[in-house]
Design a protein around this motif. Structure first.
Motif, PDB file in Angstrom:
ATOM      1  N   SER A 128       0.952  -1.209   0.100  1.00  0.00           N
ATOM      2  CA  SER A 128       0.119   0.161   0.117  1.00  0.00           C
ATOM      3  C   SER A 128       0.822   1.141  -0.020  1.00  0.00           C
ATOM      4  O   SER A 128       0.476   2.217  -0.739  1.00  0.00           O
ATOM      5  CB  SER A 128      -0.912   0.159   1.177  1.00  0.00           C
ATOM      6  N   MET A 129       1.974   1.303   0.926  1.00  0.00           N
ATOM      7  CA  MET A 129       2.802   2.477   0.738  1.00  0.00           C
ATOM      8  C   MET A 129       3.531   2.741  -0.486  1.00  0.00           C
ATOM      9  O   MET A 129       3.260   3.906  -1.072  1.00  0.00           O
ATOM     10  CB  MET A 129       3.853   2.296   1.712  1.00  0.00           C
ATOM     11  N   MET A 130       3.881   1.669  -1.238  1.00  0.00           N
ATOM     12  CA  MET A 130       4.393   1.961  -2.622  1.00  0.00           C
ATOM     13  C   MET A 130       3.286   2.552  -3.404  1.00  0.00           C
ATOM     14  O   MET A 130       3.621   3.203  -4.354  1.00  0.00           O
ATOM     15  CB  MET A 130       4.977   0.718  -2.971  1.00  0.00           C
ATOM     16  N   GLN A 131       1.936   2.126  -3.424  1.00  0.00           N
ATOM     17  CA  GLN A 131       0.913   2.441  -4.306  1.00  0.00           C
ATOM     18  C   GLN A 131       0.614   3.779  -3.732  1.00  0.00           C
ATOM     19  O   GLN A 131       0.462   4.704  -4.532  1.00  0.00           O
ATOM     20  CB  GLN A 131      -0.034   1.573  -4.117  1.00  0.00           C
ATOM     21  N   VAL A 132       0.497   4.144  -2.474  1.00  0.00           N
ATOM     22  CA  VAL A 132       0.498   5.509  -2.272  1.00  0.00           C
ATOM     23  C   VAL A 132       1.186   6.500  -2.909  1.00  0.00           C
ATOM     24  O   VAL A 132       1.074   7.520  -3.479  1.00  0.00           O
ATOM     25  CB  VAL A 132       0.534   5.710  -0.559  1.00  0.00           C
ATOM     26  N   PHE A 133       2.719   6.011  -2.867  1.00  0.00           N
ATOM     27  CA  PHE A 133       3.892   6.852  -3.722  1.00  0.00           C
ATOM     28  C   PHE A 133       3.794   6.632  -5.027  1.00  0.00           C
ATOM     29  O   PHE A 133       4.448   7.172  -5.872  1.00  0.00           O
ATOM     30  CB  PHE A 133       5.126   6.532  -2.979  1.00  0.00           C
ATOM     31  N   GLY A 134       2.712   6.107  -5.617  1.00  0.00           N
ATOM     32  CA  GLY A 134       2.568   6.120  -6.940  1.00  0.00           C
ATOM     33  C   GLY A 134       2.897   4.857  -7.895  1.00  0.00           C
ATOM     34  O   GLY A 134       3.080   5.011  -9.089  1.00  0.00           O
ATOM     35  N   SER A 135       3.637   3.846  -7.054  1.00  0.00           N
ATOM     36  CA  SER A 135       4.275   3.053  -7.791  1.00  0.00           C
ATOM     37  C   SER A 135       3.488   1.762  -8.229  1.00  0.00           C
ATOM     38  O   SER A 135       2.462   1.477  -7.822  1.00  0.00           O
ATOM     39  CB  SER A 135       5.272   2.091  -7.095  1.00  0.00           C
ATOM     40  N   GLN A 136       3.608   0.915  -9.402  1.00  0.00           N
ATOM     41  CA  GLN A 136       3.016  -0.144  -9.869  1.00  0.00           C
ATOM     42  C   GLN A 136       3.778  -1.122  -9.257  1.00  0.00           C
ATOM     43  O   GLN A 136       4.737  -1.680  -9.326  1.00  0.00           O
ATOM     44  CB  GLN A 136       3.100  -0.187 -11.276  1.00  0.00           C
ATOM     45  N   VAL A 137       3.098  -2.325  -8.385  1.00  0.00           N
ATOM     46  CA  VAL A 137       3.771  -3.269  -7.688  1.00  0.00           C
ATOM     47  C   VAL A 137       3.009  -4.602  -8.143  1.00  0.00           C
ATOM     48  O   VAL A 137       1.919  -4.641  -8.188  1.00  0.00           O
ATOM     49  CB  VAL A 137       3.389  -3.110  -6.060  1.00  0.00           C
ATOM     50  N   THR A 138       4.038  -5.365  -8.261  1.00  0.00           N
ATOM     51  CA  THR A 138       3.760  -6.646  -8.950  1.00  0.00           C
ATOM     52  C   THR A 138       4.428  -7.876  -7.978  1.00  0.00           C
ATOM     53  O   THR A 138       5.390  -7.795  -7.479  1.00  0.00           O
ATOM     54  CB  THR A 138       4.033  -7.055 -10.217  1.00  0.00           C
ATOM     55  N   ALA A 139       3.466  -8.862  -7.739  1.00  0.00           N
ATOM     56  CA  ALA A 139       3.796  -9.958  -6.833  1.00  0.00           C
ATOM     57  C   ALA A 139       4.787 -10.805  -7.699  1.00  0.00           C
ATOM     58  O   ALA A 139       4.405 -10.972  -8.734  1.00  0.00           O
ATOM     59  CB  ALA A 139       2.963 -10.842  -6.462  1.00  0.00           C
ATOM     60  N   SER A 140       6.023 -11.225  -7.324  1.00  0.00           N
ATOM     61  CA  SER A 140       6.921 -12.015  -7.859  1.00  0.00           C
ATOM     62  C   SER A 140       7.045 -13.306  -7.349  1.00  0.00           C
ATOM     63  O   SER A 140       7.108 -13.548  -6.218  1.00  0.00           O
ATOM     64  CB  SER A 140       8.173 -11.321  -8.279  1.00  0.00           C
ATOM     65  N   PRO A 141       6.918 -14.556  -8.275  1.00  0.00           N
ATOM     66  CA  PRO A 141       6.807 -14.470  -9.657  1.00  0.00           C
ATOM     67  C   PRO A 141       5.632 -14.152 -10.269  1.00  0.00           C
ATOM     68  O   PRO A 141       4.582 -14.444  -9.746  1.00  0.00           O
ATOM     69  CB  PRO A 141       7.406 -15.904 -10.010  1.00  0.00           C
ATOM     70  N   SER A 142       5.656 -13.428 -11.314  1.00  0.00           N
ATOM     71  CA  SER A 142       4.198 -12.949 -12.131  1.00  0.00           C
ATOM     72  C   SER A 142       4.439 -13.730 -13.444  1.00  0.00           C
ATOM     73  O   SER A 142       5.267 -13.956 -14.032  1.00  0.00           O
ATOM     74  CB  SER A 142       4.248 -11.491 -12.011  1.00  0.00           C
ATOM     75  N   MET A 143       3.533 -13.281 -14.141  1.00  0.00           N
ATOM     76  CA  MET A 143       3.128 -13.738 -15.707  1.00  0.00           C
ATOM     77  C   MET A 143       3.728 -12.724 -16.392  1.00  0.00           C
ATOM     78  O   MET A 143       3.339 -12.663 -17.690  1.00  0.00           O
ATOM     79  CB  MET A 143       1.688 -14.025 -15.828  1.00  0.00           C
ATOM     80  N   SER A 144       4.041 -11.394 -15.920  1.00  0.00           N
ATOM     81  CA  SER A 144       4.333 -10.385 -16.661  1.00  0.00           C
ATOM     82  C   SER A 144       5.766 -10.373 -17.622  1.00  0.00           C
ATOM     83  O   SER A 144       6.214  -9.435 -18.118  1.00  0.00           O
ATOM     84  CB  SER A 144       4.587  -9.011 -15.872  1.00  0.00           C
ATOM     85  N   THR A 145       6.543 -11.346 -16.894  1.00  0.00           N
ATOM     86  CA  THR A 145       7.972 -11.486 -17.387  1.00  0.00           C
ATOM     87  C   THR A 145       8.104 -12.920 -18.022  1.00  0.00           C
ATOM     88  O   THR A 145       7.565 -14.051 -17.601  1.00  0.00           O
ATOM     89  CB  THR A 145       9.165 -11.153 -16.461  1.00  0.00           C
TER      90      THR A 145
END
Lengths: 434, 434
Positions: A173-190
């Protein structure tokens, strides 16, 4: 009334970081390309890191590296951090020792990590990048990068170890409040993430998987650079702001440390607080100062690791680093001090350990939380599980002073607060921690 | 480089709190015993509060009240708190206004509440008490009392509103780390709690139920006193340390505020930052300074309440207080700013509002979180939901400056950080907040 906290005026903030390499008796060995076995070049490194970070990593022959004005300006948002005399802790320990700590927990993101996130994001911005990415385990580094990117108006994507993503949702949540896109790793994005999930759909993630994904994203995305929160020499360089401030502040208190302590994950906070004091040992003006790296008993790379070339990540994407390591496939126990669950020690610290300039202390998880709880009750700050290791080591030193009847001055780095780690304290207080 | 933060040297910390009552044009009416309708006496009050707190509440005819040395010593653990120029926020708002905030979030417990918890616990200790008790809603006050009691070596028991106990388990953990015994209210540990649970076994608790339980515990337990975190005049007295420091610090910046803003629950932080500046209006040396209380739209006691005698708690255990109130049975919506969900305004502020010395602004929950998120991204601090109200009011003032093309100096109190309230930010970012 005895003075408790020491600050520097903003005009007295350090204007340069301290690069210890020119002062080292034996220089660290070079990082090697794993295929060619040749030393990596700035060109190699700058494919994933910013050019300036790459230069600082490999070409820093100057003892003093100027801090860019814009970075110094952002440092004033929270620096100088206070140097604090731990009167409350001293009293509870009934020790003749004078205990000081550098309170990095007051940073906007709650830890010292911001000291390097700011310059790393700044260099990317200056070099025309529009995006930065990284991995995060405990979440302190990811939060720091998220905020730093936001400050310089660039986008950030953080791969957070899945276990941590789920166990510590408020870090996300903190990272998101600061505007970041957060992905749980491992993910299907790579590609790396997909490969891992194909083999093991329930993989809980590790720093290794997250590094692999972030590095891949940086490689495949124009205008996107990768950043790292520890281990590398340029990160430790940025963290020397801690020790440089502490040196001036402890002088204001009319003291000089006999022992300097930092908890130890990849080595950047330990180097950050130690190297400015160590330089006086290296140049012969001070003798006998001890430098103690407090590492978890369950991840004892400094005391039980072997010195040699090893990868920085699990998958073997990084250059080979000359370091004390437990092996890049080592799987540390799931202790709460996620920031210390790293298999290796940075190249500079490894060389210094080899040459006898620094030492290490192993701390059990139980000892770390006992120390952290005592610290909270006496100094009023709930420390991060990582920082608890430094506190435990300081308490050990203070106990030795009491037993020997000797007054020594102990300085440790309080890297961050533990307000995102209350579940760990719950377990400790309930007696459910091993 | 422009200066960002202002600190006072420890030797320059205020040695006295400021009592506004002697300077008031119309004094606040007395609190009344609900049965006899006679003004309550120090003797009455000291049955549940410490004697010294009771004296400060009723007998403070001096303008300046000395801060005990031991309290000042504990203040140095975190005071002076920084006065910060919000350059980042100003830039984002494109406003000619100069915005300053007093950062009380750096306190060991994360909020300004500690300013009063320390003296209240200290007085109990000095008067021979061994235990203190209180209630807590959002948890900031309970955490402060837990830490303060720990510092002075007395035991603490906190009744936490059950809803909050379950929604914010980490606030409870913090209190436990500081050594406090925390009970969800209503509980079976008191007569009041049992009565409530008999009628409604699933009661989720309220400040009303928790106050009733804590007061009962104090009444029934030898050596145990009750403490309160807002509303009462002695609490606001202790909080004037905020404004007294801010006055010196903003002078260091070469400025003086045109508008002073605090969020508003019971009034202690608002009074704390305002009264030291208001005294110059009352003595005629300053004209035109405005004082704005930022209250939630859903709990608008200042703008829509009625002035008269009302109880401080739901059950009617407390004396009758002369105040603006929505009625002591008023049930505010479940907004995240738990610290602002209180039906009444303290007696002094109520009188000042009546006499036109202070004003109020209503802030919607959505506006408060929009303001808090912008503040986090520009100033690097995730603010408490309560503090978000003050930020939103400051942004409103800054927007007016932009529209009018006028440079004014705005000062607001950042009461605390929101690191225990990330679930609320999650809801806001996900668009699930109403």
């Amino acid at each position: 009334m005895k003075q408790k906290r020491y600050f520097l005026d903003e005009k007295d903030l350090p204007e340069q970081w301290y690069n210890i390499v020119p002062d080292m008796v034996v220089k660290p060995q070079p990082m090697l390309d794993p295929v060619t076995r040749k030393p990596v070049t700035v060109e190699d490194l700058s494919r994933i890191f910013s050019l300036e970070a790459s230069r600082q990593e490999l070409n820093a022959t100057d003892r003093w590296i100027p801090i860019p004005d814009k970075v110094r300006e952002m440092y004033t948002y929270y620096r100088s951090t206070p140097l604090v005399r731990a009167y409350g802790l001293e009293k509870a320990l009934d020790t003749p020792a004078h205990i000081y700590f550098k309170n990095e927990s007051v940073s906007p993101v709650g830890s010292h990590k911001l000291n390097s996130a700011i310059p790393q994001a700044y260099y990317c911005k200056m070099e025309g990048d529009t995006n930065v990415t990284t991995e995060t385990g405990a979440g302190q580094w990811g939060t720091a990068l998220a905020y730093a990117a936001s400050v310089f108006g660039i986008d950030s994507a953080v791969y957070q170890v899945k276990l941590s993503y789920e166990q510590k949702p408020y870090r996300r949540s903190m990272m998101q409040v600061f505007g970041s896109q957060v992905t749980a790793s491992p993910s299907m994005s790579t590609r790396a993430g997909k490969d891992i999930l194909t083999v093991n759909p329930h993989h809980q993630g590790s720093l290794g998987t997250a590094i692999s994904e972030a590095v891949e994203l940086a490689r495949m995305t124009p205008g996107c650079k990768y950043t790292l929160g520890s281990v590398m020499s340029h990160v430790t360089l940025h963290q020397t702001i801690i020790g440089l401030e502490a040196e001036k502040q402890i002088e204001m208190a009319g003291e000089y440390p006999d022992v300097v302590i930092g908890c130890f994950g990849g080595g950047s906070n330990f180097g950050g607080i130690s190297f400015p004091f160590l330089r006086h040992v290296l140049d012969g003006t001070r003798k006998g100062t001890r430098f103690v790296a407090a590492e978890p008993e369950s991840c004892p790379k400094m005391t039980k690791g072997e010195f040699g070339y090893d990868f920085g990540d699990e998958a073997g994407y990084t250059p080979l680093i000359p370091m004390f390591s437990l092996g890049h496939k080592f799987r540390p126990a799931h202790i709460h001090a996620g920031g210390l669950r790293y298999h290796g020690a940075g190249a500079i610290v490894s060389q210094l350990l080899k040459d006898g300039f620094v030492e290490a202390a192993d701390i059990s998880q139980m000892d770390s939380f006992a120390a952290g709880t005592l610290f909270a009750r006496t100094e009023g700050i709930v420390p991060a599980p990582e920082s608890c290791h430094a506190i435990a080591a300081a308490i050990r030193e203070a106990a030795a002073c009491r037993e020997e009847g000797v007054q020594r001055t102990i300085l440790f780095n309080l890297t961050g607060h533990g307000l995102m780690d209350m579940a760990a304290y719950d377990q400790y207080l309930a007696g459910n921690l091993v």
